[in-house]
Design an enzyme around this catalytic site. Structure first.
Site, PDB file in Angstrom:
ATOM      1  NE  ARG A   1      -6.535   6.784   5.986  1.00 17.80           N
ATOM      2  CZ  ARG A   1      -7.171   5.943   6.791  1.00 17.80           C
ATOM      3  NH1 ARG A   1      -7.762   6.400   7.887  1.00 17.80           N
ATOM      4  NH2 ARG A   1      -7.214   4.652   6.515  1.00 17.80           N
TER       5      ARG A   1
ATOM      6  N   GLY B   1       0.796  -1.229   0.000  1.00 15.93           N
ATOM      7  CA  GLY B   1       0.000   0.000   0.000  1.00 15.93           C
ATOM      8  C   GLY B   1       0.827   1.277   0.000  1.00 15.93           C
TER       9      GLY B   1
END
Length: 460
Positions: free
Chosen positions: A17, A13
């Site tokens: 954020r 990933g």
């Protein structure tokens, strides 16, 4: 016989954020990338192989994991969800038998004992899939565990797809699983991406296994901190604080005094003997500290070995160095990589040492720089001593043999050797080798002009 699974770590990933160019799993928790904590766990568990699925910043992640030579990497070409990530490893895993333990590269706080509980439950209950769950007061953002009236798990609902009633469920999916390999890939072949995110969820494979009447169990971890997943800088700070407290508690239980433990940070690899005292503000990682030593406030010890009864005074930095018994360093001293100090050595305030050795009893007490040097036994280096080791092209060596006294404000123009028992007068610049037991003086002639200062100041 305990279960010995293959281990698959999901680390592909991007971590939007985190708002960072650095791959999420390389953000540090207590001095090392979070994925290193997961790899340390995998190494400590019984396992048949360890694989890491990489995607965003894959080459960077591979490079950062070079210290784990037995780990193999799998590339997820597109990040299309957790099911797709696991499927990326199908070429290797489908040829294997037994079980696969799926871990997440952004969940660095898991304990070996807890994962062993998962593996034992999986084996004992002859499950096809065992998943880890925990309960949270605020479960927002997590997939909810769905149980039937008999408390059996029948599915996991991702936050984006959960109904209002499902969102109120406090039991959440921790993203840690143990699957039987054959059954896993059979289920994955049936997973679709017909959901709001347009992704292939690994959790959908669990619902497929339930529908096919395969045994799925949930293993509840009571300590929810263990399963903390890091998705932003806030969670990163929370994880580091949890691990700091855990490590500090371990050392205190084993006889180490931490004065102001909330502001002492020790990594998971350091070894600290009993009766060591560490004061507030210290940072210690990848180091070994001998018994009854003391590390004073605001000091940093990195990749170093300290003997017993060593004293590191306030504000000192120790890097990749070795320090013998009963040696004192600081305050505000700096041992740079390659420094080796014997026993009962004294390195005083504002002294910098680089790639140099000090034999037993040698001293450099004040305001000095010693680089690329060998310092003999019982040598005394006066205040302001400097080894001039660099000529602009190469580094050169200074050798000071046993029992030499060097006066203040002296310089050694390397390469140069001071013979045993020699004496260097204050303010001397040594440019040639000095024979043993010799006095060396190198000073310009002093000129004194009477009354000149008064006239000069009047003129100004």
């Amino acid at each position: 016989m305990s279960l010995t699974p293959h281990i698959l770590i999901l680390a592909a990933g991007k971590g939007k954020r985190m708002k960072s160019d650095l791959p999420k799993v390389l953000h540090e928790v207590l001095f090392q990338p979070m994925i290193h904590h997961v790899l340390d766990l995998a190494s400590a568990l019984p396992h048949s192989s360890v694989s890491v699925v990489v995607g965003h910043g894959g080459e960077e992640v591979k490079g950062a994991c070079g210290g784990y030579p037995l780990v193999q990497f799998v590339d997820q070409k597109e990040q299309r969800g957790t099911a797709d990530a696991v499927k990326s490893a199908e070429t290797f895993l489908s040829k294997q038998s037994g079980s696969v333990l799926v871990l997440s590269g952004d969940v660095p706080l898991l304990r070996k004992e807890s994962i062993q509980k998962l593996l034992d439950s999986h084996e004992k209950q002859n499950a096809v899939c065992s998943l880890v769950s925990t309960r949270l007061q605020n479960p927002k953002g997590y997939g909810r565990i769905l149980r039937d009236s008999s408390e059996a798990v029948y599915g996991i609902r991702e936050e984006a797809d959960a109904s209002e009633s499902e969102k109120k469920i406090p039991e959440v999916n921790a993203g840690i699983y143990c699957f039987e390999i054959k059954e896993l890939f059979n289920a994955l072949s049936k997973v679709s991406n017909q959901n709001r995110q347009g992704e292939f969820y690994l959790t959908d494979a669990i619902e497929i296994l339930v529908r096919e009447k395969k045994k799925v169990i949930g293993v509840l971890f009571e300590d929810s901190e263990e399963t903390l997943g890091i998705n932003d800088r806030i969670a990163l700070a929370q994880a580091e604080k949890v691990l700091q407290k855990r490590v500090n508690q371990f050392h205190m239980e084993n006889g180490v005094t931490l004065q102001g433990s909330d502001d002492i940070w020790i990594d998971t690899h350091s070894e600290i003997a009993s009766d060591v005292v560490i004061e507030s503000g210290c940072r210690i990682f990848k180091s070994k500290i001998g018994g009854a030593s003391r590390i004073e406030a605001q000091s940093r010890v990195q990749e170093s070995v300290l003997g017993s009864r060593v004293k590191i005074k306030q504000g000192s930095v120790i890097e990749e160095s070795k320090i013998g018994h009963e040696t004192t360093v600081g305050p505000y001293a700096h041992l740079r990589p390659g420094s080796i100090l014997g026993s009962q050595v004294k390195i005083g305030n504002f002294v910098e040492v680089k790639k140099s050795s000090f034999k037993d009893g040698a001293k450099a007490s004040h305001l000095s720089y010693i680089g690329d040097a060998e310092i003999g036994k019982d040598v005394n280096l006066g205040c302001g001593f400097i080894t001039c080791n660099y000529d602009g092209v190469k580094k050169h060596k200074t050798v000071i043999e046993d029992g030499v006294f060097v006066g203040s404000d002296s310089q050694m123009i390397a390469p140069v050797t001071l013979g045993a028992g020699s004496y260097v007068a204050s303010g001397t610049t040594v440019t040639r080798d000095v024979p043993p037991e010799s006095l060396v003086i190198s000073r310009g002639k002093q000129v004194t002009k009477l009354g000149y200062a008064k006239k000069f100041l009047k003129k100004k």
